[in-house]
Scaffold this active site. Structure first.
Site, short mmCIF file in Angstrom:
data_model
loop_
_atom_site.label_atom_id
_atom_site.label_comp_id
_atom_site.label_asym_id
_atom_site.label_seq_id
_atom_site.Cartn_x
_atom_site.Cartn_y
_atom_site.Cartn_z
N TYR B 148 0.84 -1.19 0.00
CA TYR B 148 0.00 0.00 0.00
C TYR B 148 0.88 1.24 0.00
O TYR B 148 1.98 1.24 0.57
CB TYR B 148 -0.86 0.06 1.27
CG TYR B 148 -2.06 -0.84 1.29
CD1 TYR B 148 -3.29 -0.38 0.86
CD2 TYR B 148 -1.96 -2.13 1.76
CE1 TYR B 148 -4.41 -1.20 0.90
CE2 TYR B 148 -3.07 -2.97 1.80
CZ TYR B 148 -4.29 -2.49 1.37
OH TYR B 148 -5.39 -3.30 1.41
N TYR B 187 -0.63 -9.74 1.20
CA TYR B 187 0.47 -9.09 1.92
C TYR B 187 0.52 -9.56 3.37
O TYR B 187 -0.48 -9.98 3.93
CB TYR B 187 0.37 -7.56 1.84
CG TYR B 187 -0.88 -6.98 2.44
CD1 TYR B 187 -0.98 -6.70 3.81
CD2 TYR B 187 -1.98 -6.68 1.63
CE1 TYR B 187 -2.12 -6.16 4.34
CE2 TYR B 187 -3.13 -6.13 2.17
CZ TYR B 187 -3.20 -5.88 3.52
OH TYR B 187 -4.33 -5.34 4.06
N ARG B 197 -2.71 -11.58 4.58
CA ARG B 197 -4.07 -11.27 4.13
C ARG B 197 -4.30 -11.81 2.73
O ARG B 197 -3.45 -11.60 1.85
CB ARG B 197 -4.30 -9.75 4.07
CG ARG B 197 -4.30 -8.98 5.38
CD ARG B 197 -5.42 -9.26 6.36
NE ARG B 197 -6.68 -9.77 5.86
CZ ARG B 197 -7.67 -9.06 5.34
NH1 ARG B 197 -7.58 -7.76 5.27
NH2 ARG B 197 -8.78 -9.63 4.95
N HIS B 200 -7.28 -8.48 -1.68
CA HIS B 200 -8.61 -7.90 -1.57
C HIS B 200 -8.61 -6.46 -2.03
O HIS B 200 -7.57 -5.80 -2.09
CB HIS B 200 -9.11 -7.97 -0.11
CG HIS B 200 -8.23 -7.24 0.85
ND1 HIS B 200 -7.15 -7.82 1.45
CD2 HIS B 200 -8.26 -5.96 1.30
CE1 HIS B 200 -6.55 -6.94 2.23
NE2 HIS B 200 -7.20 -5.80 2.16
N HIS B 202 -10.68 -2.97 -0.93
CA HIS B 202 -11.60 -2.36 0.02
C HIS B 202 -12.67 -1.59 -0.75
O HIS B 202 -12.32 -0.82 -1.66
CB HIS B 202 -10.87 -1.37 0.94
CG HIS B 202 -9.86 -2.01 1.84
ND1 HIS B 202 -10.15 -2.41 3.12
CD2 HIS B 202 -8.56 -2.32 1.66
CE1 HIS B 202 -9.07 -2.93 3.68
NE2 HIS B 202 -8.09 -2.88 2.81
#
Lengths: 190, 282
Positions: B148, B187, B197, B200, B202
């Site tokens: 991110y 990640y 995780r 995905h 969000h």
């Protein structure tokens, strides 16, 4: 897929946590300033988001949705690019490193005889789904006592939903857990 | 079940520096939590859920395998409230708010981001299947390497200078949204040792009512990390979990350009649910 037949209800999609990485996506310039600070009716709604140990939550996001001072619901676009003149009734504020948030807004009105409140949604890392609550104005006791939600709560619980007036507006802390835990809401269909 | 101190971030001496939550001191106990112990906790909760015979279609707020939830979930029951006028309406967004190009996450910089270009599209509906029209959808995600753009993400995977990973759009008159993006990577995170995780995106959604508001995560079909992930597993009903998983759709895939996924979203709305029987309230 074009819908369902009457009575054939769809089950709502589950929520998931906002996580820690929303910072580039959801906050935007002017997000928490529903009116400019110099607006003659500007009030401050602020407070802290706190966890079960009373520690500040530095990565929460609050959203505010409210009526205008006349009690009417606003249906105006422009929240994401505020022009300084249009009151949209909606705003968003991330907490800072001390768990503090601030909105600059107008005091909401309500229909006659109803207690005015800010509708508040809380998101945070560690919170698996959003939490809804209300931040009532510290109106006169009779109006608050007549409110259907407040009158269903005991005095300690009720006090978690009523803002405290300060020099510039109202203070409203969101306590996610523990002593003084904020009363969070479930609406029909949830 | 491994004993942990609630809400504390872990420092794993063999891993990257912990920066998820720099405001809380490191707690060595969390690093000691293994995937096996987390998985055992997940299994225990699931067994209890199955034995209960109840249907829970939303995540549990109190879900101990997700350590960050320990100090952040309310311990009291949510209180029933009949929506007042303001709660029966939703904020209004429009073309003053969202530009048409914001739905393409691959054109926000001077060059092409790396990774698998993909489209995700679907409909936002209320629980009667009626479209949620002209309403705001916001997304954010990691890049193809699982990184991110965020000061708290120090996962040593490359930042892509051509990918911020945020987008917005308005649904159309039929409730449809559509984003062009890059398929995110999985990640690591600090919930426990070697925690990862599932990939995905969000999603942040508004509906017809204030009470429809939803933030959730869309996953990709067949992810091997589902069984291991306490955030995905905080939803206990398998059908409910499946509602977060997009479908690969070759009709959305474009010739020599991108792959395509379809994902529909159902939001609550008090108007749509006033007559819902009490036993379905959860």
């Amino acid at each position: 897929m074009t819908g369902v037949s009457p009575g054939d209800r769809l089950v709502p999609t589950p929520g998931q946590t906002i996580g820690p990485f929303f910072g580039y996506a959801l906050p935007f310039p002017g997000d928490s300033e529903l009116v400019p600070r110099g607006h003659p009716g500007a009030v401050r709604l602020h407070g802290q988001v706190l966890d079960g140990l009373g520690q500040p939550v530095p990565d929460a996001l609050l959203e505010l949705w409210q009526a205008g001072p006349d009690g009417r619901v606003v249906q105006q676009e422009g929240s994401l690019h505020r022009d300084g003149w249009t009151f949209t009734g909606w705003g968003r504020a991330a907490t800072d490193d001390t768990g503090h948030y601030t909105f600059t807004t107008l005091a909401p009105g309500a229909e006659p005889g109803r207690a005015p409140f800010f509708a508040v949604t809380t998101f945070a890392r560690g919170l698996t789904n959003r939490l809804f609550t209300r931040a009532y104005l510290p109106a006169d006791a009779a109006v608050l006592a007549a409110d259907p939600l407040l009158s269903s709560l005991d005095p300690d619980e009720r006090s978690t939903l009523v803002t405290v007036a300060d020099a510039h507006g109202f203070v409203f802390d969101v306590r996610l857990q523990g002593e003084g835990e904020t009363v969070f809401l479930r609406y029909p269909g949830h | 079940m491994t004993t942990t101190t609630p809400g504390r971030a872990a420092t794993d001496p063999s891993g990257p520096v912990e920066t998820f939550d720099p405001s809380t001191p490191p707690d060595p106990d969390d690093a000691a939590a293994t995937q096996a112990s987390i998985s055992a906790q997940i299994q225990d909760i699931e067994s209890g859920y199955r034995a209960s015979g109840k249907l829970e279609t939303q995540p549990r707020l109190d879900y101990p395998p997700y350590h960050s939830s320990l100090l952040r979930h309310p311990t009291k029951d949510l209180r029933h409230a009949d929506p007042e006028t303001i709660e029966r309406e939703s904020p209004c967004f429009g073309h003053r708010d969202v530009g048409a190009l914001e739905a393409d996450l691959t054109i926000q910089h001077t060059g092409e981001p790396v990774g698998e270009r993909m489209v995700v599209t679907g409909r936002v509906m209320d629980s009667d299947g009626r479209p949620v029209r002209h309403q705001l959808v916001e997304i954010w995600q990691a890049n193809a390497a699982g990184r991110y753009i965020h000061r708290r993400d120090q996962h040593p995977a490359p930042i892509d200078p051509h990918f911020t990973g945020t987008g917005r759009c308005l649904t159309d008159g039929d409730g449809r949204y559509r984003f062009t993006t890059i398929k995110p990577g999985p990640y690591p995170w600090k919930n426990h040792h070697n925690a990862w995780r599932p990939a995905h995106i969000h999603f942040s959604l508004f509906g017809t009512d204030f009470t429809s508001r939803l933030i959730t995560q869309m996953y990709f079909p067949g992810d091997p990390l589902f069984a291991l992930d306490p955030i995905y597993q905080s939803i206990l009903d398998q059908q409910a979990r499946d509602r977060l998983v997009a479908t690969y759709d070759h009709e959305v895939t474009q010739h020599e350009w991108c792959t395509g996924y379809r994902w529909d979203i159902v939001l609550t709305g008090a108007r749509a649910t006033w007559t819902e029987p009490e036993e379905e309230h959860r």
